[in-house]
Motif scaffolding. Structure first.
Motif, PDB file in Angstrom:
ATOM      1  N   SER A  58       0.894  -1.058   0.031  1.00  0.00           N
ATOM      2  CA  SER A  58       0.001  -0.016   0.083  1.00  0.00           C
ATOM      3  C   SER A  58       0.897   1.334  -0.002  1.00  0.00           C
ATOM      4  O   SER A  58       0.427   2.263  -0.679  1.00  0.00           O
ATOM      5  CB  SER A  58      -0.778  -0.005   1.216  1.00  0.00           C
ATOM      6  OG  SER A  58      -1.682  -1.072   1.337  1.00  0.00           O
ATOM      7  N   ILE A  59       1.866   1.190   0.775  1.00  0.00           N
ATOM      8  CA  ILE A  59       2.704   2.526   0.693  1.00  0.00           C
ATOM      9  C   ILE A  59       3.795   2.450  -0.741  1.00  0.00           C
ATOM     10  O   ILE A  59       3.775   3.669  -1.274  1.00  0.00           O
ATOM     11  CB  ILE A  59       4.042   2.329   1.816  1.00  0.00           C
ATOM     12  CG1 ILE A  59       3.219   2.321   2.979  1.00  0.00           C
ATOM     13  CG2 ILE A  59       5.044   3.289   1.616  1.00  0.00           C
ATOM     14  CD1 ILE A  59       4.092   1.809   4.421  1.00  0.00           C
ATOM     15  N   ASP A  60       4.391   1.654  -1.108  1.00  0.00           N
ATOM     16  CA  ASP A  60       5.050   1.742  -2.295  1.00  0.00           C
ATOM     17  C   ASP A  60       4.515   1.425  -3.725  1.00  0.00           C
ATOM     18  O   ASP A  60       5.205   1.907  -4.606  1.00  0.00           O
ATOM     19  CB  ASP A  60       6.035   0.286  -2.098  1.00  0.00           C
ATOM     20  CG  ASP A  60       7.233   0.409  -1.216  1.00  0.00           C
ATOM     21  OD1 ASP A  60       7.137   1.530  -0.306  1.00  0.00           O
ATOM     22  OD2 ASP A  60       7.342  -0.583  -0.268  1.00  0.00           O
ATOM     23  N   MET A  61       3.452   0.952  -3.798  1.00  0.00           N
ATOM     24  CA  MET A  61       2.649   0.633  -5.084  1.00  0.00           C
ATOM     25  C   MET A  61       2.386   1.927  -5.809  1.00  0.00           C
ATOM     26  O   MET A  61       2.346   1.929  -7.030  1.00  0.00           O
ATOM     27  CB  MET A  61       1.684  -0.317  -5.014  1.00  0.00           C
ATOM     28  CG  MET A  61       1.252  -0.936  -6.503  1.00  0.00           C
ATOM     29  SD  MET A  61       0.067  -2.290  -6.038  1.00  0.00           S
ATOM     30  CE  MET A  61       0.090  -3.159  -7.838  1.00  0.00           C
ATOM     31  N   TYR A  62       2.030   2.991  -5.172  1.00  0.00           N
ATOM     32  CA  TYR A  62       1.504   4.269  -5.741  1.00  0.00           C
ATOM     33  C   TYR A  62       2.616   5.228  -5.919  1.00  0.00           C
ATOM     34  O   TYR A  62       2.187   6.325  -6.422  1.00  0.00           O
ATOM     35  CB  TYR A  62       0.064   4.488  -5.083  1.00  0.00           C
ATOM     36  CG  TYR A  62       0.337   5.747  -3.938  1.00  0.00           C
ATOM     37  CD1 TYR A  62      -0.334   6.770  -3.887  1.00  0.00           C
ATOM     38  CD2 TYR A  62       1.388   5.328  -2.900  1.00  0.00           C
ATOM     39  CE1 TYR A  62      -0.363   7.726  -2.841  1.00  0.00           C
ATOM     40  CE2 TYR A  62       1.337   6.319  -1.715  1.00  0.00           C
ATOM     41  CZ  TYR A  62       0.482   7.395  -1.867  1.00  0.00           C
ATOM     42  OH  TYR A  62       0.661   8.201  -0.879  1.00  0.00           O
ATOM     43  N   ALA A  96     -12.016   1.624   1.787  1.00  0.00           N
ATOM     44  CA  ALA A  96     -11.014   2.859   1.755  1.00  0.00           C
ATOM     45  C   ALA A  96     -10.375   2.862   0.407  1.00  0.00           C
ATOM     46  O   ALA A  96     -10.229   3.837  -0.280  1.00  0.00           O
ATOM     47  CB  ALA A  96      -9.940   2.902   2.722  1.00  0.00           C
ATOM     48  N   SER A  97     -10.215   1.557  -0.292  1.00  0.00           N
ATOM     49  CA  SER A  97      -9.354   1.442  -1.541  1.00  0.00           C
ATOM     50  C   SER A  97     -10.469   1.984  -2.575  1.00  0.00           C
ATOM     51  O   SER A  97      -9.790   2.677  -3.634  1.00  0.00           O
ATOM     52  CB  SER A  97      -9.160  -0.062  -1.687  1.00  0.00           C
ATOM     53  OG  SER A  97      -8.097  -0.351  -0.851  1.00  0.00           O
ATOM     54  N   VAL A  98     -11.742   1.426  -2.472  1.00  0.00           N
ATOM     55  CA  VAL A  98     -12.854   1.857  -3.694  1.00  0.00           C
ATOM     56  C   VAL A  98     -12.946   3.523  -3.648  1.00  0.00           C
ATOM     57  O   VAL A  98     -13.007   4.191  -4.391  1.00  0.00           O
ATOM     58  CB  VAL A  98     -13.999   1.207  -3.049  1.00  0.00           C
ATOM     59  CG1 VAL A  98     -15.322   1.906  -4.165  1.00  0.00           C
ATOM     60  CG2 VAL A  98     -14.087  -0.153  -3.337  1.00  0.00           C
ATOM     61  N   GLY A  99     -12.889   4.104  -2.418  1.00  0.00           N
ATOM     62  CA  GLY A  99     -12.918   5.446  -2.090  1.00  0.00           C
ATOM     63  C   GLY A  99     -11.664   6.053  -2.745  1.00  0.00           C
ATOM     64  O   GLY A  99     -11.966   7.290  -3.567  1.00  0.00           O
ATOM     65  N   GLN A 101      -5.336   5.307 -10.695  1.00  0.00           N
ATOM     66  CA  GLN A 101      -6.335   4.732 -10.096  1.00  0.00           C
ATOM     67  C   GLN A 101      -6.387   3.327 -10.191  1.00  0.00           C
ATOM     68  O   GLN A 101      -6.773   2.599  -9.190  1.00  0.00           O
ATOM     69  CB  GLN A 101      -7.825   5.116 -10.749  1.00  0.00           C
ATOM     70  CG  GLN A 101      -8.158   6.700 -10.458  1.00  0.00           C
ATOM     71  CD  GLN A 101      -7.581   7.448 -11.487  1.00  0.00           C
ATOM     72  OE1 GLN A 101      -6.748   7.229 -12.437  1.00  0.00           O
ATOM     73  NE2 GLN A 101      -8.140   8.789 -11.830  1.00  0.00           N
ATOM     74  N   SER A 102      -5.743   2.594 -11.185  1.00  0.00           N
ATOM     75  CA  SER A 102      -5.520   1.230 -11.308  1.00  0.00           C
ATOM     76  C   SER A 102      -4.820   0.613  -9.988  1.00  0.00           C
ATOM     77  O   SER A 102      -5.074  -0.429  -9.627  1.00  0.00           O
ATOM     78  CB  SER A 102      -4.848   0.797 -12.467  1.00  0.00           C
ATOM     79  OG  SER A 102      -3.482   1.530 -12.467  1.00  0.00           O
ATOM     80  N   VAL A 103      -4.073   1.511  -9.547  1.00  0.00           N
ATOM     81  CA  VAL A 103      -3.146   1.025  -8.122  1.00  0.00           C
ATOM     82  C   VAL A 103      -4.112   0.592  -7.301  1.00  0.00           C
ATOM     83  O   VAL A 103      -4.174  -0.553  -6.458  1.00  0.00           O
ATOM     84  CB  VAL A 103      -1.921   1.717  -7.878  1.00  0.00           C
ATOM     85  CG1 VAL A 103      -1.485   1.629  -6.451  1.00  0.00           C
ATOM     86  CG2 VAL A 103      -0.969   2.073  -9.090  1.00  0.00           C
ATOM     87  N   PHE A 104      -5.059   1.485  -6.881  1.00  0.00           N
ATOM     88  CA  PHE A 104      -6.003   1.194  -5.764  1.00  0.00           C
ATOM     89  C   PHE A 104      -6.941   0.005  -6.149  1.00  0.00           C
ATOM     90  O   PHE A 104      -7.625  -0.376  -5.306  1.00  0.00           O
ATOM     91  CB  PHE A 104      -6.628   2.543  -5.347  1.00  0.00           C
ATOM     92  CG  PHE A 104      -5.598   3.516  -4.852  1.00  0.00           C
ATOM     93  CD1 PHE A 104      -5.316   3.592  -3.851  1.00  0.00           C
ATOM     94  CD2 PHE A 104      -5.277   4.457  -5.656  1.00  0.00           C
ATOM     95  CE1 PHE A 104      -4.518   4.366  -3.127  1.00  0.00           C
ATOM     96  CE2 PHE A 104      -4.283   5.708  -5.149  1.00  0.00           C
ATOM     97  CZ  PHE A 104      -3.968   5.226  -3.945  1.00  0.00           C
ATOM     98  N   MET A 157      -6.561  -7.377  -3.790  1.00  0.00           N
ATOM     99  CA  MET A 157      -5.571  -7.854  -3.068  1.00  0.00           C
ATOM    100  C   MET A 157      -6.318  -8.219  -1.711  1.00  0.00           C
ATOM    101  O   MET A 157      -6.358  -9.173  -1.157  1.00  0.00           O
ATOM    102  CB  MET A 157      -4.421  -7.207  -2.981  1.00  0.00           C
ATOM    103  CG  MET A 157      -3.471  -7.336  -4.008  1.00  0.00           C
ATOM    104  SD  MET A 157      -1.838  -6.420  -3.554  1.00  0.00           S
ATOM    105  CE  MET A 157      -1.189  -6.992  -2.156  1.00  0.00           C
ATOM    106  N   ALA A 158      -6.940  -7.059  -1.045  1.00  0.00           N
ATOM    107  CA  ALA A 158      -7.592  -7.171   0.416  1.00  0.00           C
ATOM    108  C   ALA A 158      -8.845  -8.071   0.192  1.00  0.00           C
ATOM    109  O   ALA A 158      -9.121  -8.781   1.150  1.00  0.00           O
ATOM    110  CB  ALA A 158      -7.761  -5.865   0.737  1.00  0.00           C
TER     111      ALA A 158
END
Length: 408
Positions: free
Chosen positions: A23-27, A86-89, A162-165, A171-172
């Motif tokens: 969650s930290i590194d991907m975006y 939160a990821s959808v948001g 946005q694709s990262v989220f 994943m979650a």
């Protein structure tokens, strides 16, 4: 337990542990694209990273008592559901303020996965297997900084930030399903466990009064602050100042991660010849010198892309020696309150890291000086804490070799 079952449990717990680092590194490669799309600056986008660190710091203290009171799986479900929402948001948001707030909620949710995974290792595996299992989880966490930004850079280049989220949401969601159907409840709820603030705060206060804890926990927190200053500032430095592409930044980040990961693994060999407290002091002295050279060189414009990568690599190598030993020494005095000490240590690290990250983001300027200045300052403060704290601690309680190789 069969080998297949053993491997499957480690796989689930490893993916839970990796949710926060991903969650930290991907975006990170998406900072310029997010800034452009949300009509703000990369420095303002970095506030969404700072809010994530604040959420992780708070969440580590929150979930420990909840996991003991309600069992492992119910708090894990709640945390993963919060993360999914939160990821959808984050995927749908159209303002930087909304992204900052949602990243905080995402962080609180991710903490459930991290803390539950650690607790379930203690529950599910024999005591003699715990160091090996923790080493495997640590390896998964350590590999994520190499994979996540590289994957993220290609996703952002092809499909937008946005694709990262969307990937993090998937994943979650998969982790939630795996936890429901394949992860056993490893700890029965304890109705007698008090969630009142007073006994919890009393335990934390007893930990804080231990000189060895606050000396090495603060040292580790300062080194961690330097790491998170780099994580927050590197997208601005490499993509905005030096003008590298998202894909190139992803590969640079992965290369620099090798320094931190490699030195933390070599640390187990160094421990055969030197004590943990000796390694911490030497690493902080070297890192302070490197930080000062980096600051002067950046101020004078000595370093281009290659020079910046080289000196960052050296800085992170020092951190790979200092952080695991400081973490092991900070919890070494505790047998009864080791869990509270570990939670407090983690919260302190993330709290200082959040301040360092925020410090980088508030300077809206096209220069690497704010990032480098904070990195140098954290190294010097860690060295100062070591020089003063060693006199107070005296002969520290030794950290085990197994603990010393784990990166907190």
């Amino acid at each position: 337990m069969s080998k297949q079952r053993y491997f499957f449990l480690i796989l689930i717990l490893g993916t839970l542990s990796a949710l926060g680092p991903f969650s930290i590194d991907m975006y990170l490669p998406g900072f310029p694209a997010i800034a452009q799309d949300l009509h703000t600056t990369p420095a303002k986008v970095a506030l969404s990273l700072s809010s994530f660190f604040v959420g992780v710091s708070a969440g580590q203290l929150l979930y420990g008592p909840l996991l003991d009171r309600f069992g492992r799986k119910k708090p894990l479900y709640v945390g993963l559901l919060l993360y999914v929402a939160a990821s959808v948001g984050c995927y749908l948001c159209h303002s930087i303020d909304a992204l900052v707030a949602l990243r905080f909620l995402q962080a609180v949710g991710s903490c459930a996965a991290t803390v539950a995974a650690v607790a379930m290792v203690r529950d599910l595996f024999p005591v003699q297997d715990a160091p090996k299992v923790f080493s495997l989880l640590t390896l998964v966490i350590s590999v994520s900084p190499m994979l996540a930004p590289t994957i993220g850079s290609y996703m952002i280049s092809a499909y937008g930030w946005q694709s990262v989220f969307l990937v993090l949401f998937l994943m979650a969601a998969l982790m939630l399903l795996a936890s429901i159907f394949w992860l056993p409840e490893s700890y029965q709820p304890d109705p007698t466990y008090s969630l009142h603030p007073k006994p919890i705060l009393t335990t934390f206060w007893s930990v804080l009064r231990e000189p060895q804890f606050f000396t090495y926990a603060l040292t580790g927190a300062m080194t961690f602050g330097g790491l998170l200053a780099y994580v927050s500032g590197s997208p601005l430095v490499f993509m905005d100042i030096f003008g590298v592409s998202e894909k190139t930044y992803g590969w640079i980040f992965a290369l620099l991660s090798v320094g931190f990961i490699g030195s933390s693994q070599v640390n187990s060999w160094v421990l055969r010849y030197y004590r943990s407290e000796q390694i911490v002091l030497a690493a902080m002295a070297c890192q302070s010198v490197i930080g000062l050279v980096f600051l002067v060189g950046t101020w004078q414009g000595w370093f281009g892309v290659v020079g910046t990568v080289v000196i960052l690599f050296l800085f992170l190598c020092c951190l790979g020696y200092a952080n695991p030993n400081a973490s092991a020494l900070s919890i070494a005095p505790f047998s009864k309150n080791a869990g509270s000490a570990a939670a407090l240590m983690g919260a302190t690290q993330m709290g200082v890291g959040a301040l360092a990250s925020f410090g980088v983001s508030v300077f809206n300027t096209r220069t690497a000086v704010p990032m480098v200045a904070i990195m140098a300052a954290t190294a010097l403060l860690a060295l100062l804490i070591q020089l003063i704290g060693r006199r107070i601690v005296g002969q520290p309680v030794a950290a085990s070799e197994e603990a010393g190789v784990l990166v907190h």
